[in-house]
Design an enzyme around this catalytic site. Structure first.
Site, PDB file in Angstrom:
ATOM      1  N   PHE A 125      32.876  -8.045  13.884  1.00  0.00           N
ATOM      2  CA  PHE A 125      31.781  -8.739  13.209  1.00  0.00           C
ATOM      3  C   PHE A 125      30.966  -9.491  14.254  1.00  0.00           C
ATOM      4  O   PHE A 125      31.492 -10.397  14.917  1.00  0.00           O
ATOM      5  CB  PHE A 125      32.388  -9.695  12.171  1.00  0.00           C
ATOM      6  CG  PHE A 125      31.407 -10.446  11.339  1.00  0.00           C
ATOM      7  CD1 PHE A 125      30.802  -9.831  10.247  1.00  0.00           C
ATOM      8  CD2 PHE A 125      31.101 -11.765  11.610  1.00  0.00           C
ATOM      9  CE1 PHE A 125      29.909 -10.535   9.447  1.00  0.00           C
ATOM     10  CE2 PHE A 125      30.216 -12.475  10.819  1.00  0.00           C
ATOM     11  CZ  PHE A 125      29.609 -11.863   9.737  1.00  0.00           C
ATOM     12  N   LEU A 184      28.025 -11.883  14.797  1.00  0.00           N
ATOM     13  CA  LEU A 184      27.039 -12.837  14.305  1.00  0.00           C
ATOM     14  C   LEU A 184      26.744 -13.911  15.347  1.00  0.00           C
ATOM     15  O   LEU A 184      25.594 -14.160  15.675  1.00  0.00           O
ATOM     16  CB  LEU A 184      27.536 -13.488  13.009  1.00  0.00           C
ATOM     17  CG  LEU A 184      26.658 -14.609  12.440  1.00  0.00           C
ATOM     18  CD1 LEU A 184      25.280 -14.056  12.057  1.00  0.00           C
ATOM     19  CD2 LEU A 184      27.324 -15.261  11.231  1.00  0.00           C
ATOM     20  N   GLU A 186      26.062 -16.162  18.599  1.00  0.00           N
ATOM     21  CA  GLU A 186      25.338 -15.918  19.840  1.00  0.00           C
ATOM     22  C   GLU A 186      25.473 -17.118  20.771  1.00  0.00           C
ATOM     23  O   GLU A 186      25.724 -18.238  20.308  1.00  0.00           O
ATOM     24  CB  GLU A 186      23.858 -15.668  19.558  1.00  0.00           C
ATOM     25  CG  GLU A 186      23.574 -14.426  18.744  1.00  0.00           C
ATOM     26  CD  GLU A 186      22.098 -14.119  18.610  1.00  0.00           C
ATOM     27  OE1 GLU A 186      21.766 -13.089  18.011  1.00  0.00           O
ATOM     28  OE2 GLU A 186      21.276 -14.928  19.111  1.00  0.00           O
ATOM     29  N   PRO A 187      25.300 -16.922  22.070  1.00  0.00           N
ATOM     30  CA  PRO A 187      25.344 -18.047  23.007  1.00  0.00           C
ATOM     31  C   PRO A 187      24.279 -19.080  22.646  1.00  0.00           C
ATOM     32  O   PRO A 187      23.109 -18.744  22.461  1.00  0.00           O
ATOM     33  CB  PRO A 187      25.027 -17.396  24.366  1.00  0.00           C
ATOM     34  CG  PRO A 187      25.404 -15.964  24.193  1.00  0.00           C
ATOM     35  CD  PRO A 187      25.102 -15.636  22.758  1.00  0.00           C
ATOM     36  N   GLU A 204      34.704 -19.829  11.024  1.00  0.00           N
ATOM     37  CA  GLU A 204      34.327 -19.598   9.619  1.00  0.00           C
ATOM     38  C   GLU A 204      34.001 -20.891   8.882  1.00  0.00           C
ATOM     39  O   GLU A 204      34.366 -21.080   7.722  1.00  0.00           O
ATOM     40  CB  GLU A 204      35.420 -18.825   8.870  1.00  0.00           C
ATOM     41  CG  GLU A 204      35.840 -17.527   9.522  1.00  0.00           C
ATOM     42  CD  GLU A 204      34.685 -16.572   9.745  1.00  0.00           C
ATOM     43  OE1 GLU A 204      33.656 -16.722   9.071  1.00  0.00           O
ATOM     44  OE2 GLU A 204      34.806 -15.689  10.598  1.00  0.00           O
TER      45      GLU A 204
END
Length: 379
Positions: free
Chosen positions: A122, A124, A126-127, A359
């Protein structure tokens, strides 16, 4: 991987517990040190039917209900949070495919995901942006009748091993979701090593440099992905993490009961000391409470009740915070031994901190749960 990896009977808690006790618990500390899960274990998970048992039989699954899925993820989390993390992201991709994929997409990828011949991840975070969908910089640009994908994703669980990525990118008008095979030209995988917890979950940065995809890569209608992330896929990931957190609490209770039944101080077994009994009783109480909250969220999912979203937030908040608290107590009970790699409680301690972040962090969970409480008070 083997040609056929489907279990004869649908898995449940008892089958998962037996698999975990035999194939995971004795080796989890070694995997933690090595930083990866061996291939034969991934094959074993497939043979046990644990990768995506909720998929329908026509796609190679068992149509398993969400309550039972939560129980399976709890048992796996009891043995190894890293293995449970692999199940989590594979589950998220598989569920998104089932819920939002076209018939062609479901039949192309569903049997592969159910059997474990293809493993999912998954993409999603990002840095610099984390999982903030509004801050996504990865772009999906129309290219003929397909797409060109450019950008970088970070903290991708199972990124080192996955065969198929569910990637969220900024499309022409809104966020979109794309199914991206690992072997697509322009995809690069950079391992992330030496992390605090879930050290064998095979994290990676995934780069996309001019990756060209066909029209069949788009999952769901354009412009629908943001709602899918918020109300579907991430909710299921949160549910799995809550289940894994319940497993950590149970593992802490088991480890402390075993250790204190053998260790003495001044000629007295630790288990006979009131302070130790208080710690263990709190673990037992919280694991039962967390398990009940998880089951409530699962039952609501099975009924298709939208109340499951908040129930999952509550279950994940309670279970992850309790897991971190009891993992700390488990180390304390073990004393200096708890700070070494000779006992699993050190791993539980590190893994439990990750549960409070992924999460939905504890802080975001508190804000979300409080907002719901205030919303209900409005006339």
């Amino acid at each position: 991987m083997p040609e056929v990896l489907t279990a004869v009977r649908a898995p449940g808690r008892e089958a998962a517990r037996a698999f975990v006790d035999e194939r995971i618990v004795p080796f989890a500390d070694a995997w933690d040190k090595a930083g990866r899960i061996p291939e034969d274990v991934l094959d074993g998970i497939a043979e046990a039917g644990l990768w995506a048992p909720f998929l329908p039989p026509e796609l190679g699954g068992f149509g398993l209900d969400m309550v039972t899925l939560g129980e399976i993820h709890e048992e796996v989390g009891r043995g190894c949070s890293s293995v449970r993390s692999l199940l989590t992201v594979h589950t998220m991709l598989s569920w998104a495919l089932l819920r939002f994929g076209t018939e062609a997409q479901r039949h192309r990828w569903g049997p592969e995901l159910a059997s474990g011949r293809v493993l999912g991840a998954f993409c999603l975070s990002e840095p610099g942006a984390g999982s903030d969908t509004a801050a996504i910089t990865t772009t999906a640009t129309p290219d003929g009748d397909g797409w060109r994908l450019d950008g970088l994703k970070k903290w991708t669980t199972n990124g080192q091993r996955a065969d198929l990525f569910l990637v969220f990118a900024k499309g022409p008008a809104s966020t979109i979701a794309l199914l991206v095979p690992r072997d697509a030209p322009g995809v690069t995988v950079t391992p992330i090593d030496d992390i605090l917890g879930t050290r064998s979950s095979m994290l990676a940065e995934i780069g996309f440099d001019g990756v060209r995809l066909g029209p069949d890569a788009l999952l769901g209608p354009s412009g629908f992905a943001s709602g899918m992330v918020l109300t579907g896929t991430l909710d299921l990931g949160r549910y799995s993490v809550a289940a894994g957190s319940v497993g950590i609490i149970q593992a802490c209770a088991d480890a402390c009961a075993d250790y204190t039944s053998k260790r003495t101080v001044g000629g007295t077994l630790l288990k006979d000391l009131p302070l130790i009994q208080a710690k263990l009783s709190d673990m037992v109480t919280d694991v039962r409470a967390a398990r009940l909250l998880l089951a409530e969220a699962g039952r609501l999912k099975d009924r298709g009740d939208s109340a499951t979203i908040m129930a999952t937030w509550v279950a994940k908040y309670f279970a992850s915070v309790a897991a971190a608290r009891h993992a700390s107590e488990a180390v304390q009970v073990h004393g200096a031994n708890g700070c070494s790699g000779d006992y699993p409680v050190a791993r539980f301690y590190r893994d439990s901190k990750v549960m409070e972040i992924i999460e939905g962090s504890t802080e975001i969970q508190r804000m979300t749960i409080a907002a719901e409480a205030y919303r209900k008070q409005v006339p």
